[in-house]
Design a protein around this motif. Structure first.
Motif, PDB file in Angstrom:
ATOM      1  N   GLY A  63       0.783  -1.231   0.000  1.00 46.84           N
ATOM      2  CA  GLY A  63       0.000   0.000   0.000  1.00 46.84           C
ATOM      3  C   GLY A  63       0.811   1.275   0.000  1.00 46.84           C
ATOM      4  N   GLY A  64       2.143   1.181   0.025  1.00 46.57           N
ATOM      5  CA  GLY A  64       2.968   2.376   0.023  1.00 46.57           C
ATOM      6  C   GLY A  64       4.230   2.227   0.853  1.00 46.57           C
ATOM      7  N   LEU A  65       4.775   3.353   1.274  1.00 49.51           N
ATOM      8  CA  LEU A  65       6.045   3.379   1.993  1.00 49.51           C
ATOM      9  C   LEU A  65       5.855   3.811   3.438  1.00 49.51           C
ATOM     10  CD1 LEU A  65       8.233   5.123  -0.743  1.00 49.51           C
ATOM     11  CD2 LEU A  65       8.269   2.705  -0.125  1.00 49.51           C
ATOM     12  N   VAL A  66       6.660   3.218   4.319  1.00 50.39           N
ATOM     13  CA  VAL A  66       6.664   3.572   5.731  1.00 50.39           C
ATOM     14  C   VAL A  66       8.062   4.044   6.108  1.00 50.39           C
ATOM     15  CG1 VAL A  66       6.386   2.725   8.089  1.00 50.39           C
ATOM     16  CG2 VAL A  66       4.859   1.895   6.280  1.00 50.39           C
ATOM     17  N   ILE A  67       8.135   5.225   6.722  1.00 48.98           N
ATOM     18  CA  ILE A  67       9.417   5.742   7.198  1.00 48.98           C
ATOM     19  C   ILE A  67       9.663   5.154   8.580  1.00 48.98           C
ATOM     20  CG2 ILE A  67      10.789   7.785   7.692  1.00 48.98           C
ATOM     21  CD1 ILE A  67       9.860   7.521   4.772  1.00 48.98           C
ATOM     22  N   ARG A  68      10.699   4.338   8.710  1.00 49.38           N
ATOM     23  CA  ARG A  68      11.006   3.695   9.980  1.00 49.38           C
ATOM     24  C   ARG A  68      12.007   4.494  10.796  1.00 49.38           C
ATOM     25  NH1 ARG A  68      12.462  -2.426   9.662  1.00 49.38           N
ATOM     26  NH2 ARG A  68      11.880  -2.171  11.858  1.00 49.38           N
ATOM     27  N   ASP A  69      12.927   5.196  10.121  1.00 48.54           N
ATOM     28  CA  ASP A  69      13.999   5.894  10.838  1.00 48.54           C
ATOM     29  C   ASP A  69      14.331   7.186  10.094  1.00 48.54           C
ATOM     30  OD1 ASP A  69      16.291   6.751  12.111  1.00 48.54           O
ATOM     31  OD2 ASP A  69      17.193   4.769  12.246  1.00 48.54           O
ATOM     32  N   ARG A  70      13.758   8.295  10.555  1.00 56.25           N
ATOM     33  CA  ARG A  70      14.020   9.598   9.930  1.00 56.25           C
ATOM     34  C   ARG A  70      15.500   9.971  10.021  1.00 56.25           C
ATOM     35  NH1 ARG A  70       9.494  13.390   9.639  1.00 56.25           N
ATOM     36  NH2 ARG A  70       7.534  12.386  10.220  1.00 56.25           N
ATOM     37  N   ASP A  71      16.119   9.655  11.162  1.00 55.21           N
ATOM     38  CA  ASP A  71      17.527  10.010  11.345  1.00 55.21           C
ATOM     39  C   ASP A  71      18.404   9.303  10.315  1.00 55.21           C
ATOM     40  OD1 ASP A  71      16.889  11.653  13.451  1.00 55.21           O
ATOM     41  OD2 ASP A  71      17.304  10.143  14.992  1.00 55.21           O
ATOM     42  N   ALA A  72      18.054   8.073   9.979  1.00 53.94           N
ATOM     43  CA  ALA A  72      18.829   7.342   8.972  1.00 53.94           C
ATOM     44  C   ALA A  72      18.736   8.034   7.619  1.00 53.94           C
ATOM     45  CB  ALA A  72      18.330   5.904   8.872  1.00 53.94           C
ATOM     46  N   LEU A  73      17.552   8.543   7.277  1.00 51.58           N
ATOM     47  CA  LEU A  73      17.402   9.272   6.016  1.00 51.58           C
ATOM     48  C   LEU A  73      18.196  10.571   6.057  1.00 51.58           C
ATOM     49  CD1 LEU A  73      13.585   8.765   5.257  1.00 51.58           C
ATOM     50  CD2 LEU A  73      15.533   7.591   4.206  1.00 51.58           C
ATOM     51  N   MET A  74      18.194  11.253   7.207  1.00 48.49           N
ATOM     52  CA  MET A  74      18.984  12.477   7.335  1.00 48.49           C
ATOM     53  C   MET A  74      20.465  12.191   7.167  1.00 48.49           C
ATOM     54  SD  MET A  74      17.208  15.181   7.598  1.00 48.49           S
ATOM     55  CE  MET A  74      18.654  16.195   7.957  1.00 48.49           C
ATOM     56  N   ARG A  75      20.936  11.068   7.692  1.00 46.11           N
ATOM     57  CA  ARG A  75      22.361  10.740   7.553  1.00 46.11           C
ATOM     58  C   ARG A  75      22.724  10.476   6.081  1.00 46.11           C
ATOM     59  NH1 ARG A  75      21.303   7.995  12.486  1.00 46.11           N
ATOM     60  NH2 ARG A  75      20.932   6.016  11.420  1.00 46.11           N
ATOM     61  N   ILE A  76      21.793   9.903   5.342  1.00 44.16           N
ATOM     62  CA  ILE A  76      22.014   9.686   3.916  1.00 44.16           C
ATOM     63  C   ILE A  76      22.192  11.019   3.202  1.00 44.16           C
ATOM     64  CG2 ILE A  76      20.913   8.924   1.769  1.00 44.16           C
ATOM     65  CD1 ILE A  76      19.635   6.650   3.402  1.00 44.16           C
ATOM     66  N   ILE A  77      21.351  11.982   3.562  1.00 46.90           N
ATOM     67  CA  ILE A  77      21.432  13.314   2.930  1.00 46.90           C
ATOM     68  C   ILE A  77      22.737  14.012   3.318  1.00 46.90           C
ATOM     69  CG2 ILE A  77      20.352  15.610   2.811  1.00 46.90           C
ATOM     70  CD1 ILE A  77      17.682  14.148   3.481  1.00 46.90           C
ATOM     71  N   GLU A  78      23.051  13.981   4.599  1.00 48.73           N
ATOM     72  CA  GLU A  78      24.234  14.689   5.098  1.00 48.73           C
ATOM     73  C   GLU A  78      25.524  14.082   4.568  1.00 48.73           C
ATOM     74  OE1 GLU A  78      23.584  14.389   9.233  1.00 48.73           O
ATOM     75  OE2 GLU A  78      22.063  15.989   9.285  1.00 48.73           O
ATOM     76  N   ALA A  79      25.502  12.820   4.245  1.00 48.18           N
ATOM     77  CA  ALA A  79      26.713  12.157   3.730  1.00 48.18           C
ATOM     78  C   ALA A  79      27.090  12.669   2.359  1.00 48.18           C
ATOM     79  CB  ALA A  79      26.497  10.636   3.679  1.00 48.18           C
TER      80      ALA A  79
END
Length: 239
Positions: free
Chosen positions: A221-237
C-alpha cells in the motif's frame, strides 16, 4: 461530484495551511465567503495546459498532480499539491494561459475562487499582495533548491530528501509502531521516479537498499518511514 460545503476535515486543512493561516481573519473570511467547492475522482482533469486562468484554487483533500507532457508524448509529474496549498495565481497575475495540467490524485476536493472575485479581494485587501509575494518567494527558493539538488546530489540523497518531504506533507502515524510514519500519498514507483528525474529501476534499487538498512519499509500500500535520522544521515553524507 460537487458538494457545496466543505467537510470539517477539509475546512481544517484549508484554515491550518501554513500560508493561509498567516492571513488576517478579515481576509480569510472574504476569500472563503466567495469560494466554491469542486470534487474530483482519481485522475480527473482539474485544469489543463493552455486554458485561460479562470480560477484560483486550493487543495482541501487528496492531492493535485501537476504534470507536463514531453515532446515524445510521455507524461511527466512535476509536483503534488497537498491539502492547504493554493495554486494558479501566477497565471491570473500575468494574464497568460496555464502552463501545466493538473489532475486529481485520489478522490480530491478543491476550493476555488473565480478570477473576478480574486481581483476584487486584491483591491479590498492590499495585504494579499504582500502575502502572495511571500508565497512566490518561498516557491522560488524551493525551485532553486530542487535545481541545486538535481545538479549536486546523487539519486540516493535526493530520494531520501523526497521521502522526508512526503512524510512531512502526507505522514500518518503508524498504528503498529508510534515511531514509524506511513506516507499517506499513494505513489507508484514510476510516479516517485518522475519527481526525481530518474528511472523507475534506479529508484527501486535505492528503495530496496534503504529498506535493507531499516530506514524505510516497502509495503503493497505504500512506503513507511522507519527511521528519519537514517534518512537524514544519507542526505548529510552527500552534502
Amino acid at each position: 461530484m460537487d458538494d457545496p460545503i466543505l467537510t470539517i476535515d477539509e475546512r481544517e486543512a484549508i484554515n491550518s495551511g501554513r500560508w493561509f493561516s498567516t492571513l488576517s481573519p478579515s481576509l480569510r473570511h472574504d476569500i472563503l465567503r466567495c469560494a466554491y467547492v469542486k470534487r474530483y475522482k482519481d485522475s480527473e482533469l482539474i485544469a489543463a495546459r493552455g486554458e485561460s486562468p479562470d480560477e484560483w484554487i486550493a487543495c482541501a483533500r487528496g492531492a493535485v498532480r501537476v504534470s507536463s507532457t514531453s515532446i515524445s508524448g510521455k507524461q511527466i509529474t512535476l509536483t503534488y499539491v497537498e491539502p492547504g496549498i493554493w495554486f494558479g495565481d501566477v497565471a491570473i497575475f500575468d494574464g497568460d494561459r496555464r502552463t501545466h495540467d493538473a489532475y486529481a490524485h485520489g478522490d480530491t476536493t478543491t476550493l476555488c475562487v473565480a478570477r473576478a472575485d480574486f481581483k476584487k479581494i486584491l483591491a479590498l485587501h492590499t495585504e494579499l499582495y504582500e502575502a502572495l509575494l511571500r508565497l512566490h518567494a518561498r516557491r522560488i527558493r524551493q525551485l532553486f533548491g530542487l535545481v541545486e539538488d538535481l545538479n549536486t546530489l546523487p539519486l540516493r540523497a535526493r530520494l531520501a530528501k523526497q521521502l522526508l518531504h512526503l512524510a512531512r506533507s502526507y505522514g500518518v502515524p503508524s498504528l503498529s509502531d508510534g515511531s514509524e510514519v506511513r506516507i499517506g500519498l499513494q505513489l507508484a514507483q514510476e510516479e516517485l521516479a518522475q519527481l526525481l528525474g530518474a528511472s523507475r529501476q534506479r529508484v527501486n534499487q535505492e528503495l530496496k537498499s534503504m529498506e535493507r538498512e531499516d530506514a524505510i519499509r516497502i509495503e503493497p500500500g505504500g512506503l513507511v518511514i522507519r527511521d528519519r535520522d537514517a534518512l537524514m544521515r544519507i542526505i548529510e553524507a552527500d552534502t
